[in-house]
Design a protein around this motif. Sequence first.
Motif, PDB file in Angstrom:
ATOM      1  N   CYS A 177      -3.734  -2.970  -2.889  1.00  0.00           N
ATOM      2  CA  CYS A 177      -4.964  -2.287  -2.490  1.00  0.00           C
ATOM      3  C   CYS A 177      -5.623  -1.751  -3.754  1.00  0.00           C
ATOM      4  CB  CYS A 177      -4.636  -1.133  -1.538  1.00  0.00           C
ATOM      5  SG  CYS A 177      -6.084  -0.139  -1.133  1.00  0.00           S
ATOM      6  N   MET A 190      -8.313  -1.943   7.693  1.00  0.00           N
ATOM      7  CA  MET A 190      -7.036  -1.253   7.512  1.00  0.00           C
ATOM      8  C   MET A 190      -7.232   0.238   7.237  1.00  0.00           C
ATOM      9  SD  MET A 190      -5.041  -4.178   5.339  1.00  0.00           S
ATOM     10  CE  MET A 190      -3.445  -3.892   6.084  1.00  0.00           C
ATOM     11  N   GLY A 196      -9.370  -5.171   3.271  1.00  0.00           N
ATOM     12  CA  GLY A 196      -8.563  -4.193   2.542  1.00  0.00           C
ATOM     13  C   GLY A 196      -9.435  -3.444   1.531  1.00  0.00           C
ATOM     14  N   GLY A 197      -8.791  -2.535   0.820  1.00  0.00           N
ATOM     15  CA  GLY A 197      -9.481  -1.857  -0.272  1.00  0.00           C
ATOM     16  C   GLY A 197     -10.553  -0.883   0.147  1.00  0.00           C
ATOM     17  N   LEU A 198     -10.555  -0.507   1.417  1.00  0.00           N
ATOM     18  CA  LEU A 198     -11.501   0.529   1.878  1.00  0.00           C
ATOM     19  C   LEU A 198     -10.720   1.675   2.493  1.00  0.00           C
ATOM     20  CD1 LEU A 198     -14.415  -1.630   3.367  1.00  0.00           C
ATOM     21  CD2 LEU A 198     -14.348  -0.433   1.176  1.00  0.00           C
ATOM     22  N   ALA A 199     -11.423   2.748   2.858  1.00  0.00           N
ATOM     23  CA  ALA A 199     -10.761   3.993   3.299  1.00  0.00           C
ATOM     24  C   ALA A 199      -9.782   4.454   2.216  1.00  0.00           C
ATOM     25  CB  ALA A 199     -10.046   3.780   4.629  1.00  0.00           C
ATOM     26  N   TYR A 224       0.840  -1.204   0.000  1.00  0.00           N
ATOM     27  CA  TYR A 224       0.000   0.000   0.000  1.00  0.00           C
ATOM     28  C   TYR A 224       0.875   1.253   0.000  1.00  0.00           C
ATOM     29  CZ  TYR A 224      -3.314   3.519   1.711  1.00  0.00           C
ATOM     30  OH  TYR A 224      -4.088   4.653   1.866  1.00  0.00           O
ATOM     31  N   ASP A 269      -0.229  -7.654  -0.658  1.00  0.00           N
ATOM     32  CA  ASP A 269      -1.415  -7.522  -1.506  1.00  0.00           C
ATOM     33  C   ASP A 269      -1.310  -6.251  -2.338  1.00  0.00           C
ATOM     34  OD1 ASP A 269      -1.697  -5.594   0.486  1.00  0.00           O
ATOM     35  OD2 ASP A 269      -3.871  -5.684   0.392  1.00  0.00           O
ATOM     36  N   GLN A 296     -10.027  -8.479  -0.546  1.00  0.00           N
ATOM     37  CA  GLN A 296     -10.159  -7.392  -1.510  1.00  0.00           C
ATOM     38  C   GLN A 296     -11.478  -7.593  -2.270  1.00  0.00           C
ATOM     39  OE1 GLN A 296      -8.299  -4.719  -1.752  1.00  0.00           O
ATOM     40  NE2 GLN A 296      -6.538  -5.321  -0.498  1.00  0.00           N
TER      41      GLN A 296
HETATM   42  O1  LIG Z   1      -6.101  -2.853   0.995  1.00  0.00           O
HETATM   43  C1  LIG Z   1      -5.133  -2.555   1.726  1.00  0.00           C
HETATM   44  N1  LIG Z   1      -4.067  -3.387   1.790  1.00  0.00           N
HETATM   45  C2  LIG Z   1      -2.982  -3.098   2.549  1.00  0.00           C
HETATM   46  N2  LIG Z   1      -2.888  -1.992   3.269  1.00  0.00           N
HETATM   47  C3  LIG Z   1      -3.927  -1.086   3.239  1.00  0.00           C
HETATM   48  C4  LIG Z   1      -3.806   0.110   3.963  1.00  0.00           C
HETATM   49  C5  LIG Z   1      -4.840   1.042   3.919  1.00  0.00           C
HETATM   50  N3  LIG Z   1      -4.955   2.279   4.465  1.00  0.00           N
HETATM   51  C6  LIG Z   1      -6.134   2.749   4.028  1.00  0.00           C
HETATM   52  N4  LIG Z   1      -6.592   3.974   4.300  1.00  0.00           N
HETATM   53  C7  LIG Z   1      -5.757   4.920   4.996  1.00  0.00           C
HETATM   54  C8  LIG Z   1      -6.503   6.232   5.005  1.00  0.00           C
HETATM   55  N5  LIG Z   1      -5.727   7.181   5.786  1.00  0.00           N
HETATM   56  C9  LIG Z   1      -6.672   8.087   6.478  1.00  0.00           C
HETATM   57  C10 LIG Z   1      -5.917   9.147   7.226  1.00  0.00           C
HETATM   58  O2  LIG Z   1      -5.009   9.834   6.348  1.00  0.00           O
HETATM   59  C11 LIG Z   1      -4.064   8.988   5.691  1.00  0.00           C
HETATM   60  C12 LIG Z   1      -4.772   7.914   4.909  1.00  0.00           C
HETATM   61  N6  LIG Z   1      -6.800   1.871   3.270  1.00  0.00           N
HETATM   62  C13 LIG Z   1      -5.999   0.772   3.162  1.00  0.00           C
HETATM   63  C14 LIG Z   1      -6.137  -0.406   2.450  1.00  0.00           C
HETATM   64  C15 LIG Z   1      -5.082  -1.329   2.477  1.00  0.00           C
END
Ligand SMILES: O=c1[nH]cnc2cc3nc(NCCN4CCOCC4)[nH]c3cc12
Length: 372
Positions: A148, A246, A215-218, A96, A146, A189
Amino acid sequence: MTEFRYELLATDGKARLGRIHTAHGVIDTPAFMPVGTAATVKGMLPENVADTGAQILLGNTYHLMLRPGAERIARLGGLHKFMNWDKPILTDSGGYQVMSLSKLRKITEDGVTFKSHIDGRKFALSPERSMEIQHLLGSTITMAFDECTPFPATEQQAADSMRMSMRWAKRSKDAFVERDGYALYGIQQGSVFENLRRESSEKLAELDLPGHSVGGLAVGEGQQIMFDTLDFCVDMLPANKPRYLMGVGKPSDLVGAVMRGIDQFDCVLPTRSGRNAQAFTHRGTLNLKNGRHRDDDRPLDDQCNCPACTKYSRAYLHHLIKAGEILGAVLLTWHNLAYYQDLMRGMRDAISEGRMEQFARDFYAGQEGGDI
Ligand SMILES: O=c1[nH]cnc2cc3nc(NCCN4CCOCC4)[nH]c3cc12
Ligand SMILES: [Zn+2]
């Protein structure tokens, strides 16, 4: 000899109270994992992070492989000793952050090659190299390597991406060094597509891993689409194993995701916001840069017992921020971590007493704040 084990202690609707037993100690869930990117939770001594109630930290494979290097940390006794944190550490697998931070990256079936955002040096990550790095770090919970899937994605794009991640999950498991009390988590995912999330869950079930993440969110989809996806994708993961969402999130994300069956969270928000003068409180968020705080001798949050709230005023915190004093960032980071841990503890207590719905109503009412 501690085996890695998840104990489901109580449920309230879809919300779960649990306990994860690991080689480095227990984790009460739902749990929030502070992010310790470069082998430090920025601005915090580890003992003070533990004082807030944190029982597990997140470490970033991408950052540590670039600097100081995984082999160097291993030679120095591993990440726990290096950063003086003897409780569990979950490390992410690096993919990621390669995609969000590095330059000139190239993805193939084998893995990714990229240039360091620090000094341009060339690196490669693959399921095998990611497992080796996390093993060298001595990670308690290792994350599968993985991809993302970006948002938005067409169903075909999401399918191709998820299927590569599932092939990488198998390679991760084959390369993972099994040790009592340590675990490898698989990552589900499939973007926002129910059929793809199910296909991913079925592929992961074949690997029989001790825990899983969603995964795959936020990734920019927004809270409602994240919740709508969680409404169907969390139940696809085994109920007798931890479920980790995550990168999430802000306080209202945590409450909504706990109510949809999530057990573990990580997010840079409390620490990053603390360094940027933003405080999360029981009555909503405040920005201490705002001049309206200059004469306010009230505590930041009268329901918090952290040092910032028990020993200092809003006026003092505002002064430190305006003066660019390091202590300002330290105190607000400390407070935000304490607030997040209080929120998780409040949810654990509510689930154990069967009053999670009421807790959520009180939380949202409190966040409306008004004069905070
Ligand atoms: O599918 C994933 N696979 C492996 N690591 C991840 C990390 C991840 N981190 C986020 N979102 C982070 C959002 N943050 C919010 C605060 O500001 C920085 C970003 N989504 C994520 C998805 C994945
Ligand atoms: Zn506080």
